[in-house]
Design a protein around this motif. Structure first.
Motif, mmCIF file in Angstrom:
data_model
loop_
_atom_site.group_PDB
_atom_site.id
_atom_site.type_symbol
_atom_site.label_atom_id
_atom_site.label_comp_id
_atom_site.label_asym_id
_atom_site.label_seq_id
_atom_site.Cartn_x
_atom_site.Cartn_y
_atom_site.Cartn_z
ATOM 1 N N LEU A 164 0.961 -0.609 0.321
ATOM 2 C CA LEU A 164 0.053 -0.309 -0.193
ATOM 3 C C LEU A 164 1.107 0.938 0.224
ATOM 4 C CD1 LEU A 164 -3.247 -0.683 2.230
ATOM 5 C CD2 LEU A 164 -2.994 -0.378 0.297
ATOM 6 N N SER A 165 2.343 1.331 0.927
ATOM 7 C CA SER A 165 2.923 2.376 0.384
ATOM 8 C C SER A 165 3.340 2.493 -0.787
ATOM 9 C CB SER A 165 3.987 2.246 0.649
ATOM 10 O OG SER A 165 4.676 1.130 1.055
ATOM 11 N N TYR A 166 3.422 1.686 -1.868
ATOM 12 C CA TYR A 166 3.825 1.406 -3.961
ATOM 13 C C TYR A 166 3.137 2.577 -3.749
ATOM 14 C CZ TYR A 166 7.509 -1.385 -1.825
ATOM 15 O OH TYR A 166 9.089 -2.548 -1.128
ATOM 16 N N GLY A 259 -0.114 -0.894 -14.771
ATOM 17 C CA GLY A 259 0.746 -0.014 -15.245
ATOM 18 C C GLY A 259 0.231 -0.307 -16.851
ATOM 19 N N ARG A 260 -0.760 -0.583 -17.179
ATOM 20 C CA ARG A 260 -1.240 -0.103 -19.005
ATOM 21 C C ARG A 260 -1.447 1.029 -19.301
ATOM 22 N NH1 ARG A 260 -5.085 -3.703 -19.339
ATOM 23 N NH2 ARG A 260 -3.532 -4.885 -20.757
ATOM 24 N N GLU A 261 -2.318 1.937 -17.957
ATOM 25 C CA GLU A 261 -3.003 3.384 -18.084
ATOM 26 C C GLU A 261 -1.370 3.591 -17.639
ATOM 27 O OE1 GLU A 261 -5.669 4.194 -18.739
ATOM 28 O OE2 GLU A 261 -6.639 2.084 -18.621
ATOM 29 N N ILE A 262 -0.075 4.275 -16.835
ATOM 30 C CA ILE A 262 0.384 4.743 -17.147
ATOM 31 C C ILE A 262 1.763 4.683 -17.915
ATOM 32 C CG2 ILE A 262 3.298 4.352 -15.099
ATOM 33 C CD1 ILE A 262 2.500 3.342 -13.652
ATOM 34 N N ASN A 263 1.497 3.120 -18.648
ATOM 35 C CA ASN A 263 2.318 3.766 -20.558
ATOM 36 C C ASN A 263 1.409 4.375 -20.962
ATOM 37 O OD1 ASN A 263 3.964 1.435 -19.411
ATOM 38 N ND2 ASN A 263 3.066 -0.422 -19.732
ATOM 39 N N GLY A 280 8.713 6.720 -12.167
ATOM 40 C CA GLY A 280 8.634 6.539 -11.056
ATOM 41 C C GLY A 280 7.294 5.200 -10.480
ATOM 42 N N MET A 281 6.932 6.107 -11.771
ATOM 43 C CA MET A 281 5.221 5.123 -11.232
ATOM 44 C C MET A 281 5.320 3.635 -11.631
ATOM 45 S SD MET A 281 2.247 7.629 -12.381
ATOM 46 C CE MET A 281 2.904 8.294 -13.165
ATOM 47 N N LYS A 282 6.683 3.254 -12.570
ATOM 48 C CA LYS A 282 6.454 2.167 -13.045
ATOM 49 C C LYS A 282 7.761 1.166 -12.062
ATOM 50 C CE LYS A 282 6.609 2.496 -17.619
ATOM 51 N NZ LYS A 282 6.743 2.469 -19.588
ATOM 52 N N GLU A 283 8.188 2.210 -11.112
ATOM 53 C CA GLU A 283 9.206 1.682 -10.397
ATOM 54 C C GLU A 283 8.540 0.936 -9.099
ATOM 55 O OE1 GLU A 283 13.229 2.592 -8.107
ATOM 56 O OE2 GLU A 283 12.574 4.009 -9.117
ATOM 57 N N GLU A 284 7.466 1.637 -8.646
ATOM 58 C CA GLU A 284 7.135 1.448 -7.390
ATOM 59 C C GLU A 284 5.938 0.378 -8.188
ATOM 60 O OE1 GLU A 284 7.448 2.486 -4.541
ATOM 61 O OE2 GLU A 284 8.734 3.903 -5.428
ATOM 62 N N LEU A 285 5.543 -0.110 -9.664
ATOM 63 C CA LEU A 285 4.703 -0.730 -10.288
ATOM 64 C C LEU A 285 5.830 -2.566 -9.960
ATOM 65 C CD1 LEU A 285 1.797 -1.812 -10.735
ATOM 66 C CD2 LEU A 285 2.646 -0.926 -12.891
ATOM 67 N N GLU A 286 6.314 -2.094 -10.648
ATOM 68 C CA GLU A 286 7.324 -3.632 -10.746
ATOM 69 C C GLU A 286 7.476 -4.134 -8.461
ATOM 70 O OE1 GLU A 286 8.350 -5.594 -12.418
ATOM 71 O OE2 GLU A 286 7.326 -3.912 -14.234
ATOM 72 N N LYS A 287 7.747 -3.430 -7.820
ATOM 73 C CA LYS A 287 8.260 -3.681 -6.309
ATOM 74 C C LYS A 287 6.321 -3.909 -5.708
ATOM 75 C CE LYS A 287 10.853 0.099 -5.515
ATOM 76 N NZ LYS A 287 11.095 1.737 -4.292
ATOM 77 N N ILE A 288 5.054 -4.149 -6.200
ATOM 78 C CA ILE A 288 4.937 -4.504 -6.119
ATOM 79 C C ILE A 288 3.706 -5.183 -6.993
ATOM 80 C CG2 ILE A 288 1.812 -4.289 -6.689
ATOM 81 C CD1 ILE A 288 1.835 -1.010 -6.434
ATOM 82 N N LYS A 289 4.317 -5.908 -7.658
ATOM 83 C CA LYS A 289 4.704 -7.512 -8.701
ATOM 84 C C LYS A 289 5.606 -7.829 -8.314
ATOM 85 C CE LYS A 289 2.706 -5.135 -13.234
ATOM 86 N NZ LYS A 289 2.978 -5.369 -14.532
ATOM 87 N N GLU A 290 6.197 -7.680 -7.917
ATOM 88 C CA GLU A 290 6.991 -8.151 -6.838
ATOM 89 C C GLU A 290 6.883 -8.875 -6.096
ATOM 90 O OE1 GLU A 290 12.089 -8.623 -5.553
ATOM 91 O OE2 GLU A 290 11.165 -7.004 -7.185
#
Length: 296
Positions: A164-166, A259-263, A280-290
């Motif tokens: 949730l922090s991401y 991710g689709r909307e960010i892209n 920066g948003m993509k970086e946070e999203l990758e952390k979420i997916k991990e």
């Protein structure tokens, strides 16, 4: 609250007849990958054990280890075979009477015969392994499963806070995109105005074709809908995190939509500041997916 697939639980029970230790370890996996290590004497309970573990842990690479032994005090005692002793005593007594030999030490002689008294070192592995029914084993396994579930809940609470922090960081960066968007649009208008002034002086200028092209590019540059959908996806993600049922797969699908909307925002914005925010948003999203790889 989210549940982690990482878990650990152990339960032990010792009686005067047996000592049993059940240990459960769980890691992330796409499905339930269950591995059992148990004594042969418990092979008849394997189906019940698999069903019980599957109902409680659902997903994960799960290792269940069961150790079953007699208590040390029992293993250290010599065992007396009464039937063997009785048969040997009567046989020796009969022989002594036939031979007219003394019979006062017959019992002592019978006790010295092989197989009458068995020392701990002479006990076979089969004799050392007690028999345990499913009714006796089930509550011990259940205790280990409950402790594994507690571990998963504790890990899930930590993962919930982290994920949730991401999401909050993506919201903050999206707010920055929203604040910068008027500046971006003003820059686009200025560039278009300069281009229009230059184009209007051309002899080949076609107002009708130009209007069509202009509307096309304005539509491509507009990111208002993408911002609205992204806000909606972030809200839906947060709601799903707090659902009582297992939601790991659903969150993975929602993260794909995020991710689709960010892209799309990044590809349509045509602005360096927004591009940096998108990264920066993509970086946070990758952390979420991990982290979602370990969510039940």
């Amino acid at each position: 609250m989210l549940l982690s697939m990482t878990g650990y639980g152990v339960a032990q029970r010792e009686t005067e007849h047996y000592t049993v230790v059940v240990e459960i370890k769980s890691l992330n996996s796409k499905g339930l990958d269950l591995s059992l290590r148990m004594p042969r004497s418990l092979a008849g309970s394997e189906l019940e054990l698999r069903n019980l573990v599957g109902r409680h842990l659902v997903r994960g690479k799960v290792n269940v280890s069961i150790d079953l032994n007699r208590p040390a005090a029992v293993r250290s005692r010599a065992s007396l075979h009464r039937e063997t002793l009785t048969a040997a005593y009567h046989e020796l007594l009969s022989i002594a009477q036939e031979l007219g030999a003394p019979t006062d030490n017959i019992l002592e002689l019978a006790l010295r015969l092989p197989g009458v008294v068995q020392s701990p070192n002479e006990a076979s592995a089969a004799d050392d392994e007690p028999q345990l029914t499913w009714a006796e084993l089930q509550p011990i396994v259940q205790e280990a499963l409950d402790r594994t579930a507690d571990f998963r809940r504790t890990e899930g609470q930590a993962l919930t806070t982290e994920i949730l922090s991401y999401i909050d960081r993506i919201r903050i960066q999206l707010s920055d995109v929203d604040r910068h968007d008027p500046t971006r649009l003003e820059n686009v208008r200025r560039r278009m105005h300069d281009g229009l002034a230059e184009l209007a002086q051309s002899d080949q200028f076609n107002p009708s074709r130009f209007e069509q092209e202009l509307l096309y590019y304005i539509e491509k540059l507009d990111i208002a809908e993408e911002k609205v959908r992204l806000v909606s996806h972030l809200h839906y993600f947060t709601e799903t995190v707090h659902l009582p049922e297992y939601s790991g797969k659903k969150l993975a699908f929602i993260s794909q939509e995020i991710g689709r909307e960010i892209n799309t925002i990044g590809s349509k914005a045509n602005d360096s500041t927004i591009q940096h925010l998108v990264v920066g948003m993509k970086e946070e999203l990758e952390k979420i997916k991990e982290q979602l790889n370990n969510i039940l």
